[in-house]
Design a protein around this motif. Structure first.
Motif, PDB file in Angstrom:
ATOM      1  N   PHE A  55      -4.269  29.746 -18.785  1.00  0.00           N
ATOM      2  CA  PHE A  55      -3.484  30.880 -18.307  1.00  0.00           C
ATOM      3  C   PHE A  55      -2.269  30.409 -17.502  1.00  0.00           C
ATOM      4  O   PHE A  55      -1.151  30.889 -17.691  1.00  0.00           O
ATOM      5  N   PHE A  56      -2.477  29.429 -16.623  1.00  0.00           N
ATOM      6  CA  PHE A  56      -1.385  28.928 -15.791  1.00  0.00           C
ATOM      7  C   PHE A  56      -0.315  28.262 -16.647  1.00  0.00           C
ATOM      8  O   PHE A  56       0.883  28.507 -16.464  1.00  0.00           O
ATOM      9  N   ARG A  57      -0.740  27.445 -17.628  1.00  0.00           N
ATOM     10  CA  ARG A  57       0.237  26.759 -18.474  1.00  0.00           C
ATOM     11  C   ARG A  57       1.055  27.760 -19.285  1.00  0.00           C
ATOM     12  O   ARG A  57       2.273  27.670 -19.356  1.00  0.00           O
ATOM     13  N   ARG A  98       0.350  23.151  -9.561  1.00  0.00           N
ATOM     14  CA  ARG A  98       1.752  22.738  -9.515  1.00  0.00           C
ATOM     15  C   ARG A  98       2.448  22.936 -10.861  1.00  0.00           C
ATOM     16  O   ARG A  98       1.984  22.458 -11.904  1.00  0.00           O
ATOM     17  N   LYS A  99       3.592  23.639 -10.803  1.00  0.00           N
ATOM     18  CA  LYS A  99       4.389  23.879 -12.006  1.00  0.00           C
ATOM     19  C   LYS A  99       4.950  22.589 -12.592  1.00  0.00           C
ATOM     20  O   LYS A  99       5.069  22.446 -13.811  1.00  0.00           O
ATOM     21  N   ASP A 100       5.293  21.648 -11.705  1.00  0.00           N
ATOM     22  CA  ASP A 100       5.959  20.429 -12.174  1.00  0.00           C
ATOM     23  C   ASP A 100       5.036  19.512 -12.970  1.00  0.00           C
ATOM     24  O   ASP A 100       5.502  18.548 -13.566  1.00  0.00           O
ATOM     25  N   MET A 101       3.736  19.805 -12.969  1.00  0.00           N
ATOM     26  CA  MET A 101       2.793  18.963 -13.712  1.00  0.00           C
ATOM     27  C   MET A 101       2.543  19.495 -15.126  1.00  0.00           C
ATOM     28  O   MET A 101       1.784  18.898 -15.884  1.00  0.00           O
ATOM     29  N   ILE A 102       3.175  20.603 -15.482  1.00  0.00           N
ATOM     30  CA  ILE A 102       2.985  21.179 -16.812  1.00  0.00           C
ATOM     31  C   ILE A 102       3.928  20.500 -17.806  1.00  0.00           C
ATOM     32  O   ILE A 102       5.138  20.458 -17.581  1.00  0.00           O
ATOM     33  N   MET A 103       3.368  19.989 -18.881  1.00  0.00           N
ATOM     34  CA  MET A 103       4.177  19.354 -19.926  1.00  0.00           C
ATOM     35  C   MET A 103       4.699  20.414 -20.897  1.00  0.00           C
ATOM     36  O   MET A 103       4.029  21.424 -21.132  1.00  0.00           O
ATOM     37  N   PRO A 104       5.876  20.202 -21.464  1.00  0.00           N
ATOM     38  CA  PRO A 104       6.390  21.127 -22.481  1.00  0.00           C
ATOM     39  C   PRO A 104       5.428  21.244 -23.657  1.00  0.00           C
ATOM     40  O   PRO A 104       4.669  20.315 -23.959  1.00  0.00           O
ATOM     41  N   GLU A 105       5.461  22.394 -24.338  1.00  0.00           N
ATOM     42  CA  GLU A 105       4.545  22.646 -25.451  1.00  0.00           C
ATOM     43  C   GLU A 105       4.674  21.597 -26.542  1.00  0.00           C
ATOM     44  O   GLU A 105       3.682  21.195 -27.147  1.00  0.00           O
ATOM     45  N   GLU A 106       5.896  21.145 -26.812  1.00  0.00           N
ATOM     46  CA  GLU A 106       6.100  20.141 -27.864  1.00  0.00           C
ATOM     47  C   GLU A 106       5.389  18.846 -27.527  1.00  0.00           C
ATOM     48  O   GLU A 106       4.786  18.198 -28.398  1.00  0.00           O
ATOM     49  N   VAL A 108       2.746  18.585 -25.591  1.00  0.00           N
ATOM     50  CA  VAL A 108       1.313  18.859 -25.723  1.00  0.00           C
ATOM     51  C   VAL A 108       0.876  18.779 -27.182  1.00  0.00           C
ATOM     52  O   VAL A 108      -0.160  18.192 -27.502  1.00  0.00           O
ATOM     53  N   ARG A 109       1.687  19.354 -28.092  1.00  0.00           N
ATOM     54  CA  ARG A 109       1.345  19.313 -29.518  1.00  0.00           C
ATOM     55  C   ARG A 109       1.324  17.889 -30.046  1.00  0.00           C
ATOM     56  O   ARG A 109       0.438  17.519 -30.822  1.00  0.00           O
ATOM     57  N   ARG A 110       2.303  17.086 -29.588  1.00  0.00           N
ATOM     58  CA  ARG A 110       2.327  15.691 -30.050  1.00  0.00           C
ATOM     59  C   ARG A 110       1.097  14.930 -29.563  1.00  0.00           C
ATOM     60  O   ARG A 110       0.508  14.137 -30.297  1.00  0.00           O
ATOM     61  N   ARG A 111       0.717  15.172 -28.307  1.00  0.00           N
ATOM     62  CA  ARG A 111      -0.463  14.502 -27.770  1.00  0.00           C
ATOM     63  C   ARG A 111      -1.729  14.913 -28.506  1.00  0.00           C
ATOM     64  O   ARG A 111      -2.597  14.088 -28.793  1.00  0.00           O
ATOM     65  N   ARG A 112      -1.817  16.217 -28.821  1.00  0.00           N
ATOM     66  CA  ARG A 112      -2.979  16.673 -29.576  1.00  0.00           C
ATOM     67  C   ARG A 112      -3.020  16.051 -30.966  1.00  0.00           C
ATOM     68  O   ARG A 112      -4.080  15.666 -31.461  1.00  0.00           O
ATOM     69  N   ALA A 113      -1.856  15.963 -31.603  1.00  0.00           N
ATOM     70  CA  ALA A 113      -1.789  15.353 -32.927  1.00  0.00           C
ATOM     71  C   ALA A 113      -2.195  13.888 -32.879  1.00  0.00           C
ATOM     72  O   ALA A 113      -2.914  13.398 -33.759  1.00  0.00           O
TER      73      ALA A 113
END
Length: 382
Positions: A55-57, A98-106, A108-113
């Protein structure tokens, strides 16, 4: 040096050294600082559950501004956390997320891949998934059970009669494709009956190959016929390439050996024969493995482009699965620079093969002595 520290909630002497004793107290359950649900770890600097982490992300990445319809003091519990997004987000910030610890969605997708690729690499040797290995094994077994590479079963045929006399005026260039002098082609196509029987033998093997594939057998009979009529001649060429000798430019089929000149004796014209020879030379030079040959055959067989197909989606999905398996096999079994552009080269050759099939069918239908054709060959080209 200490293995763990009291400030590290993820580590304890029990978890490092082994199972805890019977008298040891059970570890205290970690609680989400936002809603009180069971926490899964530290997320964005705070111990939270998976729900509040997501939810936060999402809230921060989307930049949504929530509004509380009440007094901005809604209770955030496991049961009520969905009732007010504004107060839930404020609670996340109040407990220190902390907001600054959120990675961009792209990212996150690369890390998941990458994680998925690592799991596949660990689960299957050579980077192929278990499902892909099973598919390759099935196709190889189907090919080996139905393709007679020695042509020992090719016995019921009209004999090969070679009445062609090569022209001494235009010898072929060393190492280059043989050229045919159409001025000396015979009036009687002496190899036509033999080639008709050879083609029929190959077609029967392709039909048997297809029947060994469960995904093919599960299709309606009309779809099976449409797929075979659309792809059999192309699959025959892929199988013929496995016995092609690039040094002699000949197809070595057990006790039989055929050259491009024999094609002229069957009535085929230079406009078809020269590109055909070039195709086989190019395909052979790629040094394909048996797995790649059978995957190519399956890709050709499961073509959803025929107008009469009814199970379009299932055929398309199976062809995509075969294509992805071929790409994965090439990537992991052909190291650089050998494997560079290999998949792309194969796709180009399949496009050339489609053009060859059209010209092949056109020339067969224009050969005058159609009485030499067998019923099965006539059905495939009709």
């Amino acid at each position: 040096m200490s293995v763990s520290s009291p400030s590290d909630p993820e580590s304890s002497p029990c978890s490092v050294l082994g199972p805890r004793s019977v008298d040891a107290e059970p570890p205290e359950e970690k609680i989400c600082a936002v809603c009180g649900d069971r926490a899964t770890g530290y997320h964005f600097h705070v111990m939270t559950c998976e729900g509040c982490k997501g939810f936060f992300r999402r809230s921060i990445n989307k930049g949504v501004r929530f509004t509380c319809p009440f007094s901005q003091s809604c209770p955030i519990t496991k049961a009520k956390r969905r009732q007010c997004q504004a107060c839930r987000l404020q609670k996340c910030l109040d407990v220190g997320m902390r907001k600054d610890m959120i990675m961009p969605e792209e990212v996150v997708r690369r890390r998941r891949a990458l994680r998925r690729q690592r799991r596949l690499a660990l689960a299957a040797p050579g980077g192929l998934s278990a499902e892909q290995q099973e598919l390759i094994a099935l196709l190889i077994a189907a090919h080996q059970q139905t393709f007679d590479s020695s042509f020992s079963q090719f016995s019921d045929y009209r004999p090969a009669v070679r009445l062609y006399i090569p022209s001494p005026q235009s010898p072929p260039e060393p190492g280059g494709p043989e050229r045919l002098d159409e001025d000396v082609l015979p009036d009687v196509f002496s190899m036509l009956p033999h080639f008709a029987d050879l083609s029929t033998f190959m077609i029967q093997q392709v039909i048997n190959f297809a029947k060994e594939i469960p995904a093919f057998r599960s299709l309606p009979i009309d779809d099976q016929i449409s797929l075979l009529k659309g792809a059999t001649l192309e699959i025959c060429q892929i199988q013929f390439n496995t016995v092609f000798n690039a040094e002699t430019n000949a197809w070595e089929c057990g006790q039989h050996c055929y050259t491009i000149q024999d094609g002229a004796l069957a009535g085929f014209q230079q406009i078809y024969l020269e590109p055909l020879l070039k195709f086989h030379i190019s395909l052979k030079k790629l040094g394909l493995h048996e797995a790649e040959y059978v995957l190519l055959q399956a890709m050709l067989l499961f073509s959803p482009d025929h107008a009469s197909i009814t199970q379009h989606d299932s055929i398309d999905q199976f062809q995509e699965k075969v294509a992805l398996t071929l790409k994965s096999y090439i990537d992991h079994r052909h190291p650089m620079p050998e494997g560079r552009f290999l998949y792309a080269k194969l796709l180009l050759l399949l496009t050339e093969l489609q053009t060859l099939k059209v010209e092949n069918t056109r020339q067969i239908l224009h050969i005058q002595d159609l009485s030499s054709m067998t019923p099965l060959l006539s059905e495939i080209i009709s």
